[in-house]
Design a protein around this motif. Structure first.
Motif, mmCIF file in Angstrom:
data_model
loop_
_atom_site.group_PDB
_atom_site.id
_atom_site.type_symbol
_atom_site.label_atom_id
_atom_site.label_comp_id
_atom_site.label_asym_id
_atom_site.label_seq_id
_atom_site.Cartn_x
_atom_site.Cartn_y
_atom_site.Cartn_z
ATOM 1 N N ASN A 21 1.026 -1.558 0.536
ATOM 2 C CA ASN A 21 0.154 0.357 0.010
ATOM 3 C C ASN A 21 1.395 1.049 -0.180
ATOM 4 O O ASN A 21 2.182 1.419 0.781
ATOM 5 N N TRP A 22 0.223 2.433 -0.887
ATOM 6 C CA TRP A 22 1.279 3.408 -0.492
ATOM 7 C C TRP A 22 0.216 4.473 0.163
ATOM 8 O O TRP A 22 -0.841 4.742 -0.489
ATOM 9 N N ASP A 23 0.845 5.217 0.874
ATOM 10 C CA ASP A 23 0.870 6.284 1.972
ATOM 11 C C ASP A 23 0.655 7.256 1.404
ATOM 12 O O ASP A 23 1.804 8.206 1.552
ATOM 13 N N LEU A 24 0.099 7.648 0.409
ATOM 14 C CA LEU A 24 0.378 8.724 -0.302
ATOM 15 C C LEU A 24 -0.008 10.272 0.713
ATOM 16 O O LEU A 24 1.212 11.360 0.349
ATOM 17 N N GLU A 25 -0.303 10.176 1.801
ATOM 18 C CA GLU A 25 -0.534 11.530 2.085
ATOM 19 C C GLU A 25 0.686 11.845 2.632
ATOM 20 O O GLU A 25 0.768 13.021 2.989
ATOM 21 N N ALA A 26 1.185 10.755 3.291
ATOM 22 C CA ALA A 26 2.762 10.823 4.453
ATOM 23 C C ALA A 26 3.857 10.850 3.281
ATOM 24 O O ALA A 26 4.175 12.217 3.853
ATOM 25 N N ASP A 27 3.614 10.779 1.914
ATOM 26 C CA ASP A 27 4.492 11.317 1.484
ATOM 27 C C ASP A 27 4.520 12.636 1.085
ATOM 28 O O ASP A 27 5.383 13.428 1.075
ATOM 29 N N ILE A 28 3.688 12.447 0.626
ATOM 30 C CA ILE A 28 3.217 14.874 0.897
ATOM 31 C C ILE A 28 3.441 15.250 1.745
ATOM 32 O O ILE A 28 3.713 16.440 1.685
ATOM 33 N N SER A 29 2.967 14.812 2.943
ATOM 34 C CA SER A 29 3.193 16.375 4.186
ATOM 35 C C SER A 29 4.828 15.572 4.968
ATOM 36 O O SER A 29 5.116 17.288 5.373
ATOM 37 N N ASN A 30 5.856 15.473 3.259
ATOM 38 C CA ASN A 30 7.606 15.287 4.206
ATOM 39 C C ASN A 30 7.449 16.287 3.528
ATOM 40 O O ASN A 30 8.522 17.055 3.418
ATOM 41 N N PHE A 31 6.850 17.293 1.734
ATOM 42 C CA PHE A 31 6.628 17.887 0.651
ATOM 43 C C PHE A 31 6.658 19.704 2.243
ATOM 44 O O PHE A 31 6.866 21.009 1.960
ATOM 45 N N ILE A 32 4.986 19.355 1.637
ATOM 46 C CA ILE A 32 4.518 20.598 2.389
ATOM 47 C C ILE A 32 3.731 20.678 3.502
ATOM 48 O O ILE A 32 3.100 21.725 3.705
ATOM 49 N N GLY A 33 4.118 19.526 4.683
ATOM 50 C CA GLY A 33 3.544 19.376 6.109
ATOM 51 C C GLY A 33 1.896 18.945 6.310
ATOM 52 O O GLY A 33 1.759 18.439 5.151
ATOM 53 N N ASP A 34 1.409 18.311 7.031
ATOM 54 C CA ASP A 34 0.327 17.424 7.328
ATOM 55 C C ASP A 34 -0.850 17.829 6.828
ATOM 56 O O ASP A 34 -1.840 17.339 6.189
ATOM 57 N N VAL A 35 -0.946 19.790 7.515
ATOM 58 C CA VAL A 35 -2.845 19.889 6.913
ATOM 59 C C VAL A 35 -2.407 19.960 5.595
ATOM 60 O O VAL A 35 -3.542 19.549 5.090
ATOM 61 N N PRO A 36 -2.101 20.544 4.996
ATOM 62 C CA PRO A 36 -2.084 20.801 3.401
ATOM 63 C C PRO A 36 -1.846 18.896 2.784
ATOM 64 O O PRO A 36 -2.616 19.067 1.911
ATOM 65 N N ALA A 37 -1.602 18.403 3.265
ATOM 66 C CA ALA A 37 -1.628 16.788 2.330
ATOM 67 C C ALA A 37 -2.334 16.482 2.982
ATOM 68 O O ALA A 37 -2.934 15.782 2.053
ATOM 69 N N HIS A 38 -3.393 16.549 4.135
ATOM 70 C CA HIS A 38 -4.374 16.005 4.766
ATOM 71 C C HIS A 38 -5.441 16.112 3.580
ATOM 72 O O HIS A 38 -6.031 15.724 2.981
ATOM 73 N N PHE A 39 -5.463 17.804 3.680
ATOM 74 C CA PHE A 39 -5.966 18.502 2.349
ATOM 75 C C PHE A 39 -6.296 17.950 0.797
ATOM 76 O O PHE A 39 -7.057 17.231 -0.071
ATOM 77 N N LEU A 40 -4.414 17.721 0.009
ATOM 78 C CA LEU A 40 -5.165 16.777 -0.818
ATOM 79 C C LEU A 40 -5.104 15.680 -1.027
ATOM 80 O O LEU A 40 -5.897 15.068 -2.191
ATOM 81 N N GLY A 41 -5.080 14.999 0.341
ATOM 82 C CA GLY A 41 -4.730 13.597 0.050
ATOM 83 C C GLY A 41 -6.827 13.349 -0.108
ATOM 84 O O GLY A 41 -7.483 12.536 -0.308
ATOM 85 N N GLU A 42 -7.217 14.033 0.609
ATOM 86 C CA GLU A 42 -9.124 14.552 0.341
ATOM 87 C C GLU A 42 -9.334 14.516 -0.794
ATOM 88 O O GLU A 42 -10.081 13.991 -1.563
#
Length: 189
Positions: free
Chosen positions: A147-168
């Motif tokens: 499984n790929w946790d895309l949200e966790a990977d994105i959060s490494n670059f832009i932070g947790d809150v924006p990554a969660h928003f993009l994940g949604e």
């Protein structure tokens, strides 16, 4: 003579999805992505451990070069390593994984991502895995369960809150029919 044919340079939007990239570049990206998934899914280490040094031949279709990979241990992780020094042909590998020819095209990407998230068994039903039974079963299990946790990977670059928003946003997009994004008639104004 007035040669004012501007329509000759207009290309349909789907043309953007059929760009040709160097085959070596695409295969290196695929290997990096698979190893990233292996490292982030803890069970993969235990599954690959008994298969250290075994070889895998991968045919990703005509848009990619055939790959010969070997299970290797780097630090504490078991990964797939591209071996340039092996004198093994595709047919001599322990296992061969053969993808359908149009499986990994850019135009199939929305459909591929949707099935990867919601219909994994259907997605990999078209993939052939042949060779040594125990190793083939391990690779089949990994294909279906990584499984790929895309949200966790994105959060490494832009932070947790924006990554969660993009994940949604991505979750909402890929629960829809992905083929609608390639069909301009499906867009309602």
């Amino acid at each position: 003579m007035n040669n004012n044919n501007t329509t000759a340079f207009k290309l349909p939007l789907y043309w953007l999805f059929e760009l040709s990239l160097p085959k070596e570049f695409l295969t290196d990206i695929a290997i990096y992505f698979v190893n990233h998934l292996l490292k982030n899914n803890g069970f993969a280490n235990q599954k690959l451990k008994p298969h250290l040094d075994k070889t895998i031949g991968i045919n990703l279709g005509s848009n990619f070069a055939n790959l010969i990979l070997q299970v290797a241990k780097i630090d504490e992780n078991y990964v797939l390593k591209k071996e340039q020094t092996l004198s093994v042909t595709m047919e001599q590998t322990d296992v061969q994984i053969i993808f359908p020819d149009n499986f990994l095209t850019l135009s199939n990407l929305p459909n591929l991502l949707h099935k990867l998230k919601y219909q994994k068994n259907e997605l990999f039903a078209e993939v052939k895995i042949i060779g040594k039974v125990d190793f083939a079963e391990t690779l089949s299990f990994l294909l279906k369960n990584l499984n790929w946790d895309l949200e966790a990977d994105i959060s490494n670059f832009i932070g947790d809150v924006p990554a969660h928003f993009l994940g949604e946003i991505f979750r909402k997009i890929f629960t829809l029919n992905p083929l609608n994004f390639l069909n301009t008639n499906a867009i309602k104004t």
